[in-house]
Design an enzyme around this catalytic site. Structure first.
Site, PDB file in Angstrom:
ATOM      1  N   LEU A  47      49.713 -30.122  17.358  1.00 27.13           N
ATOM      2  CA  LEU A  47      48.932 -28.973  17.799  1.00 27.13           C
ATOM      3  C   LEU A  47      48.616 -28.104  16.587  1.00 27.13           C
ATOM      4  CD1 LEU A  47      51.010 -28.085  20.987  1.00 27.13           C
ATOM      5  CD2 LEU A  47      48.808 -29.264  20.914  1.00 27.13           C
ATOM      6  N   SER A  48      47.723 -27.140  16.766  1.00 25.97           N
ATOM      7  CA  SER A  48      47.401 -26.288  15.619  1.00 25.97           C
ATOM      8  C   SER A  48      48.636 -25.570  15.100  1.00 25.97           C
ATOM      9  CB  SER A  48      46.297 -25.293  15.984  1.00 25.97           C
ATOM     10  OG  SER A  48      46.690 -24.471  17.063  1.00 25.97           O
ATOM     11  N   GLU A  49      49.576 -25.214  16.002  1.00 24.19           N
ATOM     12  CA  GLU A  49      50.833 -24.609  15.567  1.00 24.19           C
ATOM     13  C   GLU A  49      51.980 -25.046  16.471  1.00 24.19           C
ATOM     14  OE1 GLU A  49      51.154 -22.741  12.873  1.00 24.19           O
ATOM     15  OE2 GLU A  49      49.065 -22.171  12.487  1.00 24.19           O
ATOM     16  N   THR A  50      53.113 -25.291  15.848  1.00 20.99           N
ATOM     17  CA  THR A  50      54.397 -25.427  16.530  1.00 20.99           C
ATOM     18  C   THR A  50      55.304 -24.359  15.951  1.00 20.99           C
ATOM     19  OG1 THR A  50      54.142 -27.802  16.897  1.00 20.99           O
ATOM     20  CG2 THR A  50      56.388 -26.919  16.939  1.00 20.99           C
TER      21      THR A  50
END
Length: 278
Positions: A47-50
Site C-alpha cells: 500500500l502507499s503506507e504501512t
C-alpha cells in the site's frame, strides 16, 4: 517458540466509504521489530503506507511510516488511520485524544463526534512552506506534465515537492503525467492543483513514483503545503479540499500560519483486520 502474531487493520482514510480514500495498513507491535522486518511487511502489504504503532504509555504511542520502498518522516493518511484504529478499538487510555512520537516530532490526534455514531479524526501537523520554484527552467516540469499547460510553479519545504497550478479542475482530473520524469526530481514528488467545484475550495493530485507510489490516492502531508498555498490565494483559513485520484478523498483544513500548523480533519473506514504471522 512460535512468534507472536502482530495484529493489523487496513483502514481507508479521508473517506466515509469503504474502498475510497487512501488505504493504510496499521500494525500494533507488542515487541521490538528490526527495520528490515518493518520494510518487508510494508512491501508485502504494498500500500502507499504501512504504519507501525508501539505503546509508550497511556495514550502515547511511537509511530513509524513505511512505503513499499522506504521509511518516510511524515504521513497524514496513515496517522489518521492509526488514530481511527486506536479510537475504534479502545486501545488508548483517553477516549478522545492520542499522541504520537514520530520522526517529525510529537503529533496529536483528537476524536471529534460526527453523525450516526461516526467520528472525525483531527490531526495537528506542522505547516509546510511554499516557496519560489528552485529549478533552472520550466522545461523539466513541462516534461513531467507531458506537455500539459500550467499557470504557476512552486516548491514545498521540507519535502521539496514540485507544486504546479493547473488551469482548471478538469485539467487536474485528466492529467496523464510522465512518471519516469517525475522519478528524476530532486525532492519527493509532484503535486498538481486547481480551483475546484463549488462544493470544494480546491482539488489536487500527488505523484511520488520514486517512493514506490505512482499516485497517492489522498496525501495528508501534501496538504500541509496545499493548505498554506490556497489559504493565501483565497484569503481564508478554513478550506475543504478534494483529492481527485481514482479513489478520491475529502479533507477539512484549518491553517494557522502564526503557529505554523495545519489542522487536518477526515473520516476513516476499517475494511480488513487480521494478523501478521511471521
Amino acid at each position: 517458540m512460535a512468534k507472536a502474531a502482530v495484529r493489523y487493520c487496513v483502514i481507508d482514510a479521508f473517506t466515509d466509504s469503504a474502498f475510497k480514500g487512501n488505504p493504510a495498513a496499521v500494525c500494533l507491535l507488542e515487541e521490538e521489530k528490526d527495520d528490515e522486518w518493518l520494510q518487508a511487511v510494508a512491501r508485502e502489504f504494498n500500500l502507499s503506507e504501512t504504519c507501525f504503532l508501539t505503546r509508550l504509555n497511556g495514550s502515547r504511542f511511537a509511530l513509524r511510516w513505511f512505503t513499499p520502498t522506504r521509511e518516510v518522516e511524515l504521513c497524514g493518511h496513515a496517522t489518521l488511520a492509526a488514530s481511527h484504529f486506536l479510537f475504534s478499538y479502545g486501545l488508548a487510555e483517553e477516549s478522545d485524544r492520542v499522541e504520537f512520537s514520530t520522526l517529525s516530532g510529537t503529533l496529536t490526534a483528537r476524536r471529534i463526534p460526527s453523525n450516526n455514531d461516526r467520528f472525525l479524526i483531527q490531526l495537528h501537523f506542522p505547516a509546510s512552506s511554499v516557496v519560489e520554484y528552485n529549478g533552472d527552467d520550466t522545461s523539466y516540469v513541462s516534461k513531467c506534465l507531458n506537455g500539459a499547460s500550467f499557470d504557476e510553479i512552486h516548491s514545498t519545504l521540507p519535502t521539496q515537492d514540485i507544486l504546479v497550478l493547473l488551469p482548471s479542475y478538469d485539467a487536474v482530473c485528466k492529467l496523464e503525467p510522465n512518471l519516469d520524469e517525475i522519478k528524476k526530481c530532486s525532492g519527493r514528488g509532484l503535486i498538481v492543483t486547481a480551483v475546484a467545484t463549488s462544493e470544494f475550495d480546491f482539488c489536487s493530485r500527488f505523484f511520488c513514483p520514486k517512493f514506490g507510489i505512482n499516485e497517492d490516492p489522498v496525501c495528508g502531508s501534501a496538504h500541509c503545503a496545499l493548505a498554506v498555498y490556497w489559504s493565501r490565494k483565497l484569503g481564508k483559513s478554513h478550506l475543504i479540499a478534494y483529492q481527485a485520484s481514482a479513489r478520491s478523498g475529502v479533507l477539512y483544513l484549518d491553517v494557522d500560519e502564526e503557529k505554523s500548523t495545519v489542522v487536518l480533519r477526515g473520516e476513516a473506514v476499517t475494511v480488513m483486520e487480521g494478523s501478521v504471522l511471521v
